[in-house]
Design an enzyme around this catalytic site. Structure first.
Site, PDB file in Angstrom:
ATOM      1  CE  LYS A 102       4.237  -3.564  -3.794  1.00 38.56           C
ATOM      2  NZ  LYS A 102       3.083  -3.658  -2.898  1.00 38.56           N
TER       3      LYS A 102
HETATM    4  C1  LIG Z   1       3.131  -4.328  -1.720  1.00 37.20           C
HETATM    5  C2  LIG Z   1       2.000  -4.064  -0.846  1.00 37.20           C
HETATM    6  C3  LIG Z   1       2.122  -4.179   0.550  1.00 37.20           C
HETATM    7  C4  LIG Z   1       3.397  -4.652   1.216  1.00 37.20           C
HETATM    8  O1  LIG Z   1       4.444  -3.712   1.108  1.00 37.20           O
HETATM    9  P1  LIG Z   1       5.968  -4.185   1.252  1.00 37.20           P
HETATM   10  O2  LIG Z   1       6.764  -2.982   0.963  1.00 37.20           O
HETATM   11  O3  LIG Z   1       6.167  -5.271   0.239  1.00 37.20           O
HETATM   12  O4  LIG Z   1       6.126  -4.682   2.638  1.00 37.20           O
HETATM   13  C5  LIG Z   1       1.018  -3.877   1.326  1.00 37.20           C
HETATM   14  N1  LIG Z   1      -0.150  -3.505   0.770  1.00 37.20           N
HETATM   15  C6  LIG Z   1      -0.306  -3.387  -0.560  1.00 37.20           C
HETATM   16  C7  LIG Z   1      -1.627  -2.989  -1.108  1.00 37.20           C
HETATM   17  C8  LIG Z   1       0.762  -3.641  -1.406  1.00 37.20           C
HETATM   18  O5  LIG Z   1       0.603  -3.518  -2.727  1.00 37.20           O
END
Ligand SMILES: *Cc1c(COP(=O)(O)O)cnc(C)c1O
Length: 491
Positions: A102
């Site tokens: 993120k």
């Molecule tokens: C947020 C997240 C996901 C999922 O991603 P999306 O864009 O919400 O589908 C997968 N793995 C981790 C570690 C995340 O923080």
């Protein structure tokens, strides 16, 4: 470039405005009016650095932000702070300040929002509301920490994140930040944030007090667009390492929650990147798996707390943007589908969506499968995966077994294993029942020799700065209480 709402009420919106608003006035999501084809132009620049590539891609969308400003925003976001690495077909996106992918979007969002705010002559303070299943919250806090003109309020499910994730958030420093625990799950938190954002009266009331509210969830287009970059980057890495030839199609395997990451891969393909299949990996909250198999989206089930908590989600908000494309950009249809999801918890897409959706493969992984994969990949290949990445790994194995498709893939690795140390150690067969998560971190380091990311070292020694817990029905009140208290502080 202009942006439009998936539900039809807004058209012709400049990027700065779309970024500030977060969500459209009709509850829909902003999407670009078209996808610029850029693959041909950059396909031979396989040594391009991440920042320059980001500039090539993002500048096609945010055309109302001055070119020099955009470049500055990208450099400030990424230089020396974030890296993407491809290793053994894993696309590692977690080399950033919070050790989850993120960061890729949330380092950039404050930089672009700051400039969007200026462009739109917004004088008010912008209050960023964020519901988190563990990783977004911390990344938003880090990204916006002490950024002038902004406050961040993070809502997390008090019992729905890992100990390390929680500690990362409740120890967060910064004079413009608030972290609030919620009695409820991630969906409660996300629904609460959406409700606040959609409440016109409440927004007016806050505006009078000098606050504008917005969101840092992946529904914000300012967060989604920068995620397109790493698919291009990963593809060019594969070409560089001669795992593929320029122009070859690849599959992408994405551990999926809110559908933002995998949607960015789809957007990359719309911009020309040669992608064959989108392999959508879920944990035991397998709403998306069922959707891709049956054309029925049914959230009427209990949310399970799994060991890949960032994917514990029943309403994958960004799927709305895919439905918008699948319906051939039919706002009326999208609106109806979203209305039935809101009212009945279920919708079924029409027969003609199937042709569009055929490049998406949905499958899920159980806890046991995840554990087995973490252990065997570590023992056989010496590669340590986190639990989210392992979900994708298992699903890819199932896909290959089922289809025999041996196309080169990129498997998105979304978090450092050190964010979920207890699960990883248990998977590896280490006994950690009697020790706390932070001791588990050290044990994992001793056993594997894999470096602990700097930001996760000594986390347990930091003072706790946030300890409020509210009911999920009172999220508005929690926000008001913070804004009020905070203003009083200033005297
Ligand atoms: C947020 C997240 C996901 C999922 O991603 P999306 O864009 O919400 O589908 C997968 N793995 C981790 C570690 C995340 O923080």
């Amino acid at each position: 470039m202009r942006f439009i709402s998936t539900r039809g009420a807004e058209k012709d919106i400049l990027s700065a405005r779309a970024i500030i608003n977060g969500i459209a006035s009709d509850g829909g999501l902003y999407v670009p009016e078209k996808f610029p084809r850029i693959y041909e132009k950059i396909k031979n620049r396989t040594n391009i650095c991440y920042e320059d590539l980001a500039n090539e891609i993002i500048s096609k969308f945010f055309t109302d932000i001055k070119k020099e400003e955009l470049k500055k925003a990208i450099d400030e976001a990424y230089k020396g702070k974030f890296q993407v690495k491809e290793e053994k077909s894993f696309l590692e996106l977690y080399h950033g300040p919070t050790s989850a992918f993120k960061d890729a979007a949330l380092l950039f969002l404050p930089q672009i929002m700051k400039r969007a705010k200026k462009n739109c002559s917004v004088e008010e303070e912008i209050v960023i509301l964020t519901a988190t299943s563990g990783d977004t919250g911390k990344a938003a806090l880090e990204g916006f920490k002490n950024v002038e003109g902004f406050k961040v309020v993070v809502y997390y499910p008090e019992n729905g994140v890992s100990e390390v994730q929680k500690q990362q958030m409740v120890t967060q420093e910064g004079k413009n930040l608030k972290v609030i625990g919620i009695n409820g799950n991630f969906d409660n938190a996300q629904t609460g944030v959406k409700k606040i954002l959609g409440d016109k009266n409440f927004r007016e009331q806050l505006k009078d007090k000098g606050h504008i509210i917005s969101s840092a969830n992946s529904i914000n287009i300012g967060r989604l667009i920068p995620q397109i970059v790493y698919y291009f980057y990963g593809y060019l890495q594969l070409v560089n390492k001669q795992k593929i030839k320029e122009g070859d199609k690849i599959n992408v395997v994405v551990p999926t929650g809110n559908f933002g990451n995998i949607l960015a891969a789809y957007y990359a393909r719309e911009m020309g990147l040669p992608i064959a299949k989108f392999i959508c990996a879920s944990n035991e909250n397998k709403v998306l798996t069922d959707f891709f198999k049956t054309s029925v989206y049914d959230k009427r089930r209990e949310l399970k707390l799994t060991e890949s908590p960032s994917m514990d989600i029943l309403v994958s908000s960004n799927l709305e943007r895919l439905l918008f494309e699948a319906s051939n950009r039919n706002c009326e249809e999208v609106k109806n589908l979203m209305d039935s999801l809101n009212n009945d918890g279920i919708y079924t897409v029409k027969e003609n969506y199937k042709e569009f959706l055929k490049d998406f493969y949905g499958e899920y992984a159980t806890k046991d499968e995840v554990y087995t994969a973490i252990r065997s990949v570590y023992e056989v290949e010496g590669y340590l995966m986190d639990t989210h990445t392992a979900v994708a790994y298992v699903v890819n194995q199932k896909y290959v077994k089922e289809t025999g498709d041996n196309t080169q893939y990129l498997l998105v690795s979304t978090a450092s294993p050190y964010k979920f140390p207890r699960s990883i150690c248990t998977a590896l067969g280490l006994d950690v029942a009697q020790i706390n998560d932070f001791e588990v971190v050290n044990k994992l380091k001793e056993y594997t020799g894999v470096n602990i990311p700097t930001n996760l070292q000594k986390l347990d020694k930091k003072p706790i700065l946030h300890n409020e817990v509210w009911d999920s029905g009172n999220m508005k009140e929690a926000l008001l209480s913070y804004l009020k208290g905070n203003n009083n502080d200033k005297g």
